[in-house]
Design a protein around this motif. Structure first.
Motif, short mmCIF file in Angstrom:
data_model
loop_
_atom_site.label_atom_id
_atom_site.label_comp_id
_atom_site.label_asym_id
_atom_site.label_seq_id
_atom_site.Cartn_x
_atom_site.Cartn_y
_atom_site.Cartn_z
N GLY A 40 41.58 43.51 43.09
CA GLY A 40 40.26 43.71 43.69
C GLY A 40 39.32 44.26 42.65
O GLY A 40 39.55 45.37 42.14
N PRO A 41 38.26 43.55 42.27
CA PRO A 41 37.40 44.00 41.18
C PRO A 41 36.56 45.23 41.49
O PRO A 41 36.18 45.97 40.57
N LYS A 42 36.28 45.51 42.75
CA LYS A 42 35.43 46.66 43.08
C LYS A 42 36.15 47.98 42.85
O LYS A 42 35.61 48.90 42.23
N LEU A 43 37.39 48.07 43.36
CA LEU A 43 38.14 49.32 43.23
C LEU A 43 39.13 49.29 42.07
O LEU A 43 39.68 50.34 41.71
N GLY A 44 39.37 48.12 41.52
CA GLY A 44 40.29 48.02 40.39
C GLY A 44 41.75 48.16 40.78
O GLY A 44 42.57 48.59 39.97
N VAL A 45 42.09 47.81 42.01
CA VAL A 45 43.46 47.96 42.49
C VAL A 45 44.15 46.61 42.62
O VAL A 45 43.50 45.57 42.79
N CYS A 46 45.47 46.63 42.55
CA CYS A 46 46.27 45.41 42.74
C CYS A 46 46.48 45.18 44.23
O CYS A 46 47.02 46.05 44.93
N LYS A 47 46.06 44.06 44.73
CA LYS A 47 46.18 43.74 46.15
C LYS A 47 47.53 43.10 46.49
O LYS A 47 48.02 43.26 47.62
N HIS A 48 48.11 42.36 45.54
CA HIS A 48 49.40 41.73 45.82
C HIS A 48 50.04 41.28 44.50
O HIS A 48 49.35 41.00 43.51
N VAL A 49 51.37 41.25 44.51
CA VAL A 49 52.13 40.77 43.37
C VAL A 49 53.05 39.64 43.83
O VAL A 49 53.86 39.84 44.76
N PHE A 50 52.92 38.48 43.22
CA PHE A 50 53.86 37.38 43.46
C PHE A 50 54.91 37.44 42.35
O PHE A 50 54.59 37.25 41.16
N LEU A 65 52.35 27.09 44.47
CA LEU A 65 51.11 27.14 45.23
C LEU A 65 51.13 28.41 46.06
O LEU A 65 52.06 28.66 46.83
N MET A 66 50.10 29.25 45.91
CA MET A 66 50.05 30.54 46.59
C MET A 66 48.72 30.69 47.31
O MET A 66 47.75 30.00 47.00
N HIS A 67 48.68 31.63 48.24
CA HIS A 67 47.41 32.01 48.86
C HIS A 67 47.21 33.50 48.67
O HIS A 67 48.02 34.31 49.14
N ALA A 68 46.13 33.86 47.97
CA ALA A 68 45.90 35.25 47.62
C ALA A 68 45.61 36.12 48.82
O ALA A 68 45.97 37.30 48.85
N VAL A 69 44.94 35.57 49.83
CA VAL A 69 44.58 36.35 51.02
C VAL A 69 45.76 36.49 51.96
O VAL A 69 46.07 37.59 52.46
N ASN A 70 46.47 35.39 52.20
CA ASN A 70 47.63 35.43 53.08
C ASN A 70 48.87 36.01 52.41
O ASN A 70 49.87 36.29 53.07
N LYS A 71 48.82 36.13 51.07
CA LYS A 71 49.90 36.73 50.28
C LYS A 71 51.22 35.97 50.45
O LYS A 71 52.29 36.57 50.55
N ARG A 72 51.12 34.65 50.47
CA ARG A 72 52.31 33.81 50.66
C ARG A 72 52.42 32.76 49.56
O ARG A 72 51.41 32.26 49.07
N VAL A 73 53.65 32.45 49.20
CA VAL A 73 53.93 31.28 48.35
C VAL A 73 54.07 30.10 49.29
O VAL A 73 54.98 30.05 50.13
N LEU A 74 53.18 29.14 49.18
CA LEU A 74 53.13 28.02 50.11
C LEU A 74 54.06 26.88 49.72
O LEU A 74 54.57 26.17 50.60
N ALA A 75 54.27 26.68 48.42
CA ALA A 75 55.10 25.55 47.99
C ALA A 75 55.54 25.74 46.54
O ALA A 75 54.89 26.44 45.76
N THR A 76 56.66 25.11 46.23
CA THR A 76 57.15 25.02 44.85
C THR A 76 57.19 23.56 44.47
O THR A 76 57.79 22.74 45.16
#
Length: 492
Positions: free
Chosen positions: A268-278, A312-323
């Motif tokens: 997140g660029p505003k607070l500088g925090v990590c929102k998710h790690v794949f 293939l990932m979704h940053a908001v849903n925090k899911r790996v959608l496909a390999t």
């Protein structure tokens, strides 16, 4: 001639590259402490014909070395013999660099203005004062006498491996292995400020709508500055190894980065925090080599890795959608080469068993480049196996396998902004244009004498595309492609 190969098929005579990584190093010596060559110990004849011989490789194998500074070199005998002289189809060639050109960029609003950086510790502004005509492009004739003005950007001290223009084109940035980023006034060519902090600069990326600037480093950090003032806004920490790739998402709301540690992080660029790690189980099993976001659904991410897969990932849903498996272990003969069974894996480490009388060897070709189509529900991957693969995001199936003649590694791909066309650059020094609908080759642009390390694409409103390439041969070239005419020829 390039050909479209169906999924699951492999071309005959494939010559895949064999990569040397840091793990393959047996012993290191300082330059002045290196042991003498065997011929020196034995007092060999200085006139021995074998002194200059290239490394001998088994049939069907190419050896490509990639150095820490990003420079790639094809080793092994016969490279120059295999490559026939090609017609130079470039409209302009820039030859002021004295080393490999690692990074190139085209001004977002003025396709005549260009930026290059290279291994000679130099960067240049180039501006064409004339452009090629549509008639010249249609006839594939070279117009290498286009007038241009050149300005050298000095004081980089080390190799310049990242360059880019701000979204409005008023500013430009050049990043060097010294860890410094230089911000320039595009109009006056004046140096405005120098940004410092990271150990080195692996990549840089401008905000899609403003003057915020990102850079990633091999020290595992990502830095964000306000380019107008030079203020460091955030330093993002969390990666356990070098940050090889990164960017703003296309809507500018998130930052994504990929690392040698095999993870993709969303910030997140505003607070500088990590929102998710794949990372971890079910994700890449090695360094991340490519990363991008979707042009319209910015939360949709696509990564490529050394393990030969794309995720293939979704940053908001925090899911790996496909390999999507771009390259996987092949069954090869004991003597190597692979024959009709397909390309030989990049690393031949663990023998898993026998398949049909052949040994199955563990190994993959890395995925070097990925991209989303802005028009169709498709994406594409390009790898060191010499193929471009086009994938359907509806069912994650491979629509086409576009084989590059001679199987050169695909180092970068770019989708056309509005048409179903894909541009690729490869280690054979050729830029190719592919019809994404049919998988067919539409155009091959030749002229470089060595591998292309980077290229930029500007899709013109008049249908004339501008391609800027940077190569290991120390030259930057400008090509033109009549995209609308190619579209008509494809019949799609």
């Amino acid at each position: 001639m390039d050909q479209d190969v169906g999924q699951g098929e492999s071309p005959e005579g494939a010559e895949p590259p064999l990569m040397i990584s840091a793990e393959d190093v047996l012993e290191e010596f300082a330059v002045d402490e290196a042991p003498p060559l065997e011929s020196e110990d034995e007092g060999g004849d200085e006139g021995n014909d074998n002194d200059g011989d290239a490394i001998e490789m088994p049939p069907g194998i190419r050896l490509v070395a990639e150095y820490e500074d990003g420079h790639m070199e094809e080793l092994g005998g016969g490279r120059d013999e295999r490559r026939e002289p090609s017609v130079d189809m470039a409209a302009q060639t820039f030859e002021d660099h004295t080393g490999p050109i690692y990074a190139v960029a085209i001004h977002p609003l003025n396709s005549r203005c260009m930026l290059t950086g290279g291994g000679d510790d130099r960067a240049f502004f180039w501006e064409l004062t004339t452009t090629a005509t549509a008639e010249a492009v249609a006839s594939s004739s070279s117009s290498s006498t286009l007038a241009s003005s050149v300005t050298e950007l000095r004081n980089h001290e080390e190799s310049v491996n990242a360059v880019g223009f701000s979204s409005d084109g008023t500013l430009a940035a050049t990043g060097a292995y010294s860890g410094k980023i230089f911000v320039w006034d595009t109009k006056t060519r004046a140096l405005l400020r120098t940004l410092e902090g990271p150990e080195d600069v692996e990549w840089l990326d401008w905000h899609p709508k403003g003057n915020l600037l990102l850079a990633g480093s091999k020290d595992g950090t990502v830095w964000m500055w306000l380019a107008a003032t030079g203020e460091c806004v955030h330093v993002f920490t969390g990666h356990e190894d070098g940050v090889t790739v990164g960017k703003w998402t296309d809507d500018g709301r998130l930052i994504v980065s990929g690392s040698v540690d095999g993870s993709v992080r969303v910030w997140g660029p505003k607070l500088g925090v990590c929102k998710h790690v794949f990372s971890g189980y079910g994700f890449h099993e090695g360094p991340i080599t490519a990363l991008t976001s979707h042009p319209t659904d910015a939360g949709l991410l696509l990564s490529g890795g050394m393990d030969g897969t794309a995720r293939l990932m979704h940053a908001v849903n925090k899911r790996v959608l496909a390999t999507m498996v771009h390259s996987e272990p092949k069954a090869v003969a004991e003597g190597g080469g692979g024959g009709g069974e397909g390309p030989t894996p990049m690393e031949e480490e663990d023998v898993e068993g026998e398949v049909g009388g052949k040994q199955e060897v563990e190994g993959n070709f890395s995925v070097e480049t990925v991209g989303f189509s802005g028009r169709m529900n498709w994406c594409a991957t390009g790898g060191m196996d010499g193929t471009l693969k086009i994938w359907d995001l509806g069912n994650f199936s491979c629509r086409h396998v576009c084989v590059h003649e001679g199987m050169p590694g695909v180092v970068k791909l770019k989708w056309h902004a509005t048409l179903p066309l894909i541009y690729t650059a490869a280690t054979d020094g050729v830029v190719r244009v592919w019809d994404a609908r049919s998988g067919g080759l539409m155009l091959a642009l030749t002229g470089h004498e060595d591998m292309i390390l980077d290229f930029a694409l500007h899709c013109g409103d008049d249908g004339m595309d501008v391609i800027l390439t940077g190569s290991d041969d120390g030259k930057a070239k400008v090509f033109y492609s009549n995209a609308q005419e190619l579209q008509l020829l494809s019949g799609s």
